[in-house]
Design a protein around this motif. Structure first.
Motif, PDB file in Angstrom:
ATOM      1  N   ALA A   4     -36.521 -20.562  -5.847  1.00  0.00           N
ATOM      2  CA  ALA A   4     -37.904 -20.587  -5.374  1.00  0.00           C
ATOM      3  C   ALA A   4     -38.226 -21.915  -4.693  1.00  0.00           C
ATOM      4  O   ALA A   4     -38.907 -21.948  -3.657  1.00  0.00           O
ATOM      5  N   ALA A   5     -37.734 -23.030  -5.246  1.00  0.00           N
ATOM      6  CA  ALA A   5     -37.973 -24.335  -4.633  1.00  0.00           C
ATOM      7  C   ALA A   5     -37.284 -24.449  -3.278  1.00  0.00           C
ATOM      8  O   ALA A   5     -37.844 -25.005  -2.323  1.00  0.00           O
ATOM      9  N   LEU A   6     -36.063 -23.922  -3.167  1.00  0.00           N
ATOM     10  CA  LEU A   6     -35.345 -23.957  -1.890  1.00  0.00           C
ATOM     11  C   LEU A   6     -36.065 -23.118  -0.840  1.00  0.00           C
ATOM     12  O   LEU A   6     -36.204 -23.544   0.319  1.00  0.00           O
ATOM     13  N   VAL A   7     -36.525 -21.932  -1.235  1.00  0.00           N
ATOM     14  CA  VAL A   7     -37.248 -21.077  -0.290  1.00  0.00           C
ATOM     15  C   VAL A   7     -38.550 -21.743   0.137  1.00  0.00           C
ATOM     16  O   VAL A   7     -38.937 -21.701   1.309  1.00  0.00           O
ATOM     17  N   LEU A   8     -39.236 -22.388  -0.808  1.00  0.00           N
ATOM     18  CA  LEU A   8     -40.470 -23.100  -0.470  1.00  0.00           C
ATOM     19  C   LEU A   8     -40.192 -24.194   0.553  1.00  0.00           C
ATOM     20  O   LEU A   8     -40.925 -24.335   1.547  1.00  0.00           O
ATOM     21  N   THR A   9     -39.151 -24.985   0.330  1.00  0.00           N
ATOM     22  CA  THR A   9     -38.828 -26.075   1.251  1.00  0.00           C
ATOM     23  C   THR A   9     -38.371 -25.544   2.607  1.00  0.00           C
ATOM     24  O   THR A   9     -38.738 -26.087   3.652  1.00  0.00           O
TER      25      THR A   9
END
Length: 273
Positions: free
Chosen positions: A126-131
């Motif tokens: 989720a953090a990678l997709v957000l970034t």
């Protein structure tokens, strides 16, 4: 080092794509991701099946944002050893049998081990997709608009940018060491200790020059972007819709409920037949 910096640079380039997910207000994506993380990490340590539906969020956003799943998968694999180390001792300390796979007993330690790894993969994804759909600068801007203390946001932004400076200095020093060494010469711990000391001094000097250049160009600690933020009705629907789905996944074990529903339907059909 070069591979890591290349991956960060590629995340920045992916954030410049123009898709429906990229056009969502950064504040909506930050709030939604925060709700996602809270719901995932608050699940019980044995609730492995209940975590599976949460994979819908990063997969759907990655697909709608035209993000390369192979690239994100490689980043997850690079980070997975941290989760494996954190969960490695669970099977040793929790030996109570809680399930059976045929004739093979499954202890609670192995289930909690898998739960920790799965939660780690979900939150990091989720953090990678957000970034990759917002950019790190966009995330920092969203945090500032959400009333996160400005000094903290500025430190995060400068820390991210400083990673590239540190990596560039490290690559140059490593290349200089290789050019001045032969065979095993120049590869003992004393040389690496000296390199770390010189790297610290060089990065301090480089950071001072960067800071003075930023001040000369009017930097006052505020994060600025060319495109102003606008939180519209679509952003509200995005936030409330996904958040409601996360709360549903957190409160209801969806795979177990679906299994019971299918078993009940099959049982009714068999009784009717």
């Amino acid at each position: 080092i070069a591979a890591g910096l290349s991956a960060l640079d590629r995340l920045d380039r992916l954030a410049r794509l123009d898709t429906a997910v990229h056009r969502v207000d950064p504040r909506a994506k930050v709030i939604t991701t925060a709700v996602f993380v809270v719901c995932v990490v608050s699940t019980g340590k044995y609730d492995l099946l209940g975590l599976l539906p949460f994979a819908v969020f990063p997969v759907v956003l990655a697909a709608e944002g035209d993000l390369p799943l192979g690239f994100l998968g490689r980043l997850l694999l690079m980070a997975s050893p941290f989760a494996l180390v954190m969960a490695a001792f669970n099977p040793l300390f929790d030996r109570e049998v809680v399930a059976w796979l045929g004739s093979v007993p499954v202890t609670g330690g192995w289930i909690s081990f898998a739960s920790i790894v799965l939660r780690f993969l979900l939150t990091v994804a989720a953090a990678l997709v957000l970034t990759a759909t917002t950019s790190f600068a966009g995330v920092c801007l969203a945090l500032e608009k959400l009333r996160v203390p400005e000094p903290l946001v500025t430190q995060l932004l400068l820390l991210y940018r400083y990673v590239f400076v540190l990596g560039d200095e490290t690559r140059r020093m490593a290349q200089a060491r290789r050019l001045r060494s032969f065979g095993r010469r120049g590869r003992d711990w004393r040389v690496y200790g000296q390199m770390l000391g010189h790297l610290l001094l060089r990065t301090f000097a480089r950071a001072q020059r960067i800071y003075l250049a930023m001040k000369a160009r009017g930097f006052d600690g505020s994060v600025r972007v060319a495109r102003p933020l606008h939180f519209g009705p679509g952003d509200l629907v995005f936030t409330l819709g996904w958040s409601a789905l996360f709360v549903l996944f957190r409160t209801v074990n969806v795979p177990l409920a679906l299994g019971r529903l299918v078993a009940g339907v099959l049982g009714i059909a068999a009784g009717t037949g």
